[in-house]
Scaffold this motif. Structure first.
Motif, PDB file in Angstrom:
ATOM      1  N   ILE A  62      13.910  36.359  31.163  1.00 23.70           N
ATOM      2  CA  ILE A  62      12.823  35.587  30.567  1.00 23.70           C
ATOM      3  C   ILE A  62      12.163  36.420  29.487  1.00 23.70           C
ATOM      4  CG2 ILE A  62      10.660  34.360  31.009  1.00 23.70           C
ATOM      5  CD1 ILE A  62      11.598  34.086  33.940  1.00 23.70           C
ATOM      6  N   GLU A  63      11.998  35.838  28.298  1.00 26.84           N
ATOM      7  CA  GLU A  63      11.384  36.520  27.167  1.00 26.84           C
ATOM      8  C   GLU A  63      10.334  35.602  26.534  1.00 26.84           C
ATOM      9  OE1 GLU A  63      14.245  38.525  24.454  1.00 26.84           O
ATOM     10  OE2 GLU A  63      15.765  37.617  25.769  1.00 26.84           O
ATOM     11  N   VAL A  64       9.348  36.226  25.888  1.00 21.40           N
ATOM     12  CA  VAL A  64       8.341  35.490  25.121  1.00 21.40           C
ATOM     13  C   VAL A  64       8.623  35.720  23.644  1.00 21.40           C
ATOM     14  CG1 VAL A  64       5.876  35.270  24.590  1.00 21.40           C
ATOM     15  CG2 VAL A  64       6.617  35.675  26.950  1.00 21.40           C
ATOM     16  N   VAL A  65       8.783  34.637  22.899  1.00 21.11           N
ATOM     17  CA  VAL A  65       9.142  34.704  21.481  1.00 21.11           C
ATOM     18  C   VAL A  65       8.042  34.035  20.654  1.00 21.11           C
ATOM     19  CG1 VAL A  65      10.849  34.086  19.733  1.00 21.11           C
ATOM     20  CG2 VAL A  65      11.593  34.617  22.070  1.00 21.11           C
ATOM     21  N   LYS A  79       7.212  30.458  22.315  1.00 21.57           N
ATOM     22  CA  LYS A  79       8.307  29.929  23.136  1.00 21.57           C
ATOM     23  C   LYS A  79       8.649  30.881  24.272  1.00 21.57           C
ATOM     24  CE  LYS A  79      10.592  27.213  19.525  1.00 21.57           C
ATOM     25  NZ  LYS A  79      11.853  26.988  18.768  1.00 21.57           N
ATOM     26  N   PHE A  80       8.989  30.265  25.406  1.00 18.77           N
ATOM     27  CA  PHE A  80       9.607  30.996  26.507  1.00 18.77           C
ATOM     28  C   PHE A  80      11.122  30.847  26.351  1.00 18.77           C
ATOM     29  CE2 PHE A  80       5.441  30.249  28.474  1.00 18.77           C
ATOM     30  CZ  PHE A  80       5.173  31.507  28.990  1.00 18.77           C
ATOM     31  N   LYS A  81      11.807  31.964  26.271  1.00 16.10           N
ATOM     32  CA  LYS A  81      13.264  31.952  26.148  1.00 16.10           C
ATOM     33  C   LYS A  81      13.878  32.414  27.465  1.00 16.10           C
ATOM     34  CE  LYS A  81      17.063  33.993  23.483  1.00 16.10           C
ATOM     35  NZ  LYS A  81      17.405  34.966  22.414  1.00 16.10           N
ATOM     36  N   SER A  83      17.487  32.997  29.454  1.00 18.87           N
ATOM     37  CA  SER A  83      18.926  33.167  29.209  1.00 18.87           C
ATOM     38  C   SER A  83      19.611  33.643  30.474  1.00 18.87           C
ATOM     39  CB  SER A  83      19.179  34.176  28.086  1.00 18.87           C
ATOM     40  OG  SER A  83      18.425  33.867  26.935  1.00 18.87           O
ATOM     41  N   GLN A 128      21.259  29.490  27.221  1.00 18.81           N
ATOM     42  CA  GLN A 128      19.853  29.802  27.048  1.00 18.81           C
ATOM     43  C   GLN A 128      19.087  28.551  26.639  1.00 18.81           C
ATOM     44  OE1 GLN A 128      19.914  32.872  24.010  1.00 18.81           O
ATOM     45  NE2 GLN A 128      19.676  31.374  22.372  1.00 18.81           N
ATOM     46  N   SER A 134      15.056  27.360  25.305  1.00 16.64           N
ATOM     47  CA  SER A 134      13.726  27.759  24.831  1.00 16.64           C
ATOM     48  C   SER A 134      12.765  26.590  25.019  1.00 16.64           C
ATOM     49  CB  SER A 134      13.780  28.155  23.354  1.00 16.64           C
ATOM     50  OG  SER A 134      14.593  29.302  23.175  1.00 16.64           O
ATOM     51  N   GLU A 135      11.609  26.883  25.582  1.00 14.44           N
ATOM     52  CA  GLU A 135      10.604  25.851  25.835  1.00 14.44           C
ATOM     53  C   GLU A 135       9.303  26.260  25.163  1.00 14.44           C
ATOM     54  OE1 GLU A 135       9.274  22.220  27.343  1.00 14.44           O
ATOM     55  OE2 GLU A 135      11.297  23.097  27.266  1.00 14.44           O
ATOM     56  N   THR A 136       8.758  25.356  24.332  1.00 10.68           N
ATOM     57  CA  THR A 136       7.546  25.652  23.572  1.00 10.68           C
ATOM     58  C   THR A 136       6.314  25.485  24.441  1.00 10.68           C
ATOM     59  OG1 THR A 136       8.606  24.865  21.541  1.00 10.68           O
ATOM     60  CG2 THR A 136       6.217  25.014  21.538  1.00 10.68           C
TER      61      THR A 136
END
Length: 477
Positions: free
Chosen positions: A408-411, A453-455, A457, A467, A469-471
């Motif tokens: 889980i990443e924050v973009v 966005k939460f990414k 993968s 993967q 991505s959810e805004t």
């Protein structure tokens, strides 16, 4: 305006009541139909076709895939497992596509060959013929069954009727258990049902569908086709003059009437007598009790039983077969049937396009779904360090049937501090609710609402990584 408009007087319309004496054998919804057994090419094919679909229906719930039931439509868990594919409520569009394609396939087949679905594949027809087979084996042929019903109750009649209904209930129970086994683990269902440990809804469903099967195939039979099923009512909208349907050739068959088998076919033609010997076998073998010689009727299910019966009589009389056959209106009028026609091409094109779209959607389907839910109690809060913190809940849905590990990443939110697990493992077909927080220095925020966005993968298999991505929004002030 004093002139009167001339009125033409019309004599009273005389209503002609039907003569009951001429229709003593006519079918009425309340009469009992005793279906006569028939042998022939179409009957053999129908039985073979029916046994294949019956076998598929009975065997599919018992097939195992990855140590689980291959086809399990689990309504309680809100997921459908179909071999390696898992469908969730979010995949409702796939189910809608499948239903629409099935409908158009039915329209295409009906336009080409009439109601062959009803006669060869419909569960109502299949189970009705199964029940009729038990009747023939236990109570005898058609005439014996008629006499048995007219007889007063005695021991012979009692045990035959009892055995027949026991066989009907047994078939209905096995059918119901198999059907409910599509929605709950079937091996456990059989054990729990016969040991009286089954749950309320599973037990209720088994009993309910047992009663329905027993009533529909044993008692209602043709009433389902002629009075309840809507398909018989709107089928004519799909017919045209080139649709293949079971039809009687009146040009060849009339004038009908009995005759000696010793009379040659040439002598019959010279006397102006038709090929139909008026044996009524076509009526006796019809599961809906109609006389196909009266023309196309909505009760006809295109099972072809009358075709086999008539061909058998024609063979015994040394007449050409095909007095009753699968033919079209154009062919009956002396013309030729147009197989390729605009209506059929239109259905085929639409069907092809929809199947292609379904395949594309299934091929591009991502076996991962992510949903972000913000904390509803507070828009934000300030930490002891002076940072602005927002709280979220990530719902990670693993749509595959295998365990997956996700990163889980924050973009799009520079300088953020991620608080919570950034690597999670989710079992196949499961949903993980993951609470997390994001904190950031307020001087790094240029707006009160910042989109990011939460990414998520998968990291188990880099080559087949997916993967999503959810805004979401970060709120301050």
């Amino acid at each position: 305006m004093s002139e009167r408009i001339p009125i033409k007087e019309i004599p009273a319309v005389k209503v002609h009541q039907p003569d009951a004496s001429k229709h003593e054998n006519a079918y009425t919804p309340r009469s009992r139909i005793y279906v006569r057994a028939v042998e022939g090419t179409l009957e053999t094919f129908r039985r073979f076709f029916g046994l294949i679909f019956l076998g598929v229906f009975a065997l599919i719930p018992w097939i195992q895939y990855n140590s689980n039931q291959a086809v399990l439509l689990d309504i309680d868990a809100q997921r459908f497992n179909i071999f390696g594919l898992t469908l969730w409520p979010q995949d409702l569009t796939l189910l809608a596509w499948i239903l629409i394609i099935s409908a158009f396939a039915l329209f295409f087949v009906t336009t080409f060959a009439g109601r062959v679905w009803c006669g060869f594949m419909c569960p109502q027809t299949t189970w009705t013929f199964i029940y009729i087979w038990f009747e023939e084996q236990i109570e005898g042929a058609r005439n014996k069954r008629i006499k048995l019903d007219q007889r007063k109750m005695d021991f012979d009649k009692f045990w035959r009727k009892s055995l027949k209904h026991f066989a009907w209930v047994t078939v209905a129970l096995l059918t119901s258990l198999t059907f409910v086994g599509y929605f709950t683990p079937i091996d456990k269902l059989f054990i729990d049902f016969f040991t009286f440990n089954v749950g309320f809804w599973a037990g209720f469903s088994v009993i309910f569908f047992t009663v329905c099967t027993y009533g529909n195939a044993g008692w209602m039979r043709e009433i389902m086709c002629t009075h309840i099923c809507p398909y018989a009512r709107f089928q004519s909208a799909m017919f045209d003059k080139d649709t293949f349907t079971v039809a009687y050739n009146p040009t060849r068959g009339e004038k009908r009437g009995p005759r000696s088998r010793k009379t040659s076919y040439e002598e019959i033609k010279q006397k102006g007598i038709g090929d139909c010997i008026d044996c009524n076998l076509c009526v006796q073998v019809c599961p809906t009790g109609i006389d196909i010689r009266n023309g196309l009727q909505y009760e006809c299910i295109n099972c072809g039983a009358c075709v086999d019966a008539c061909n058998g009589v024609m063979e015994k009389m040394n007449y050409p077969k095909g007095l009753i056959s699968f033919t079209s209106e154009h062919e009956l009028a002396g013309g030729k049937t147009k197989i390729v026609r605009p209506k059929l091409i239109g259905y085929a094109l639409v069907l092809t396009v929809m199947i292609s779209l379904l395949v594309v959607e299934m091929m591009t389907r991502i076996p991962l779904d992510v949903d972000v839910i913000r904390d509803r109690n507070a828009l934000y809060r300030e930490t002891n360090e002076g940072l602005i913190e927002n709280v979220y809940t990530l719902k990670v849905l693993n749509k595959s049937q295998n365990q997956q590990t996700y990163q889980i990443e924050v973009v799009g939110l520079e300088g953020n501090k991620y608080i919570g697990l950034d690597k999670v493992t989710v079992a196949g077909g499961e949903v993980l609710n993951l609470p997390i927080s994001i904190a950031i220095d307020p001087y790094a925020l240029n707006e009160t609402v910042t989109e990011f966005k939460f990414k998520v993968s998968s990291i188990d298999n880099i080559e087949e990584s997916v993967q999503v991505s959810e805004t979401s929004k970060f709120i301050y002030r």
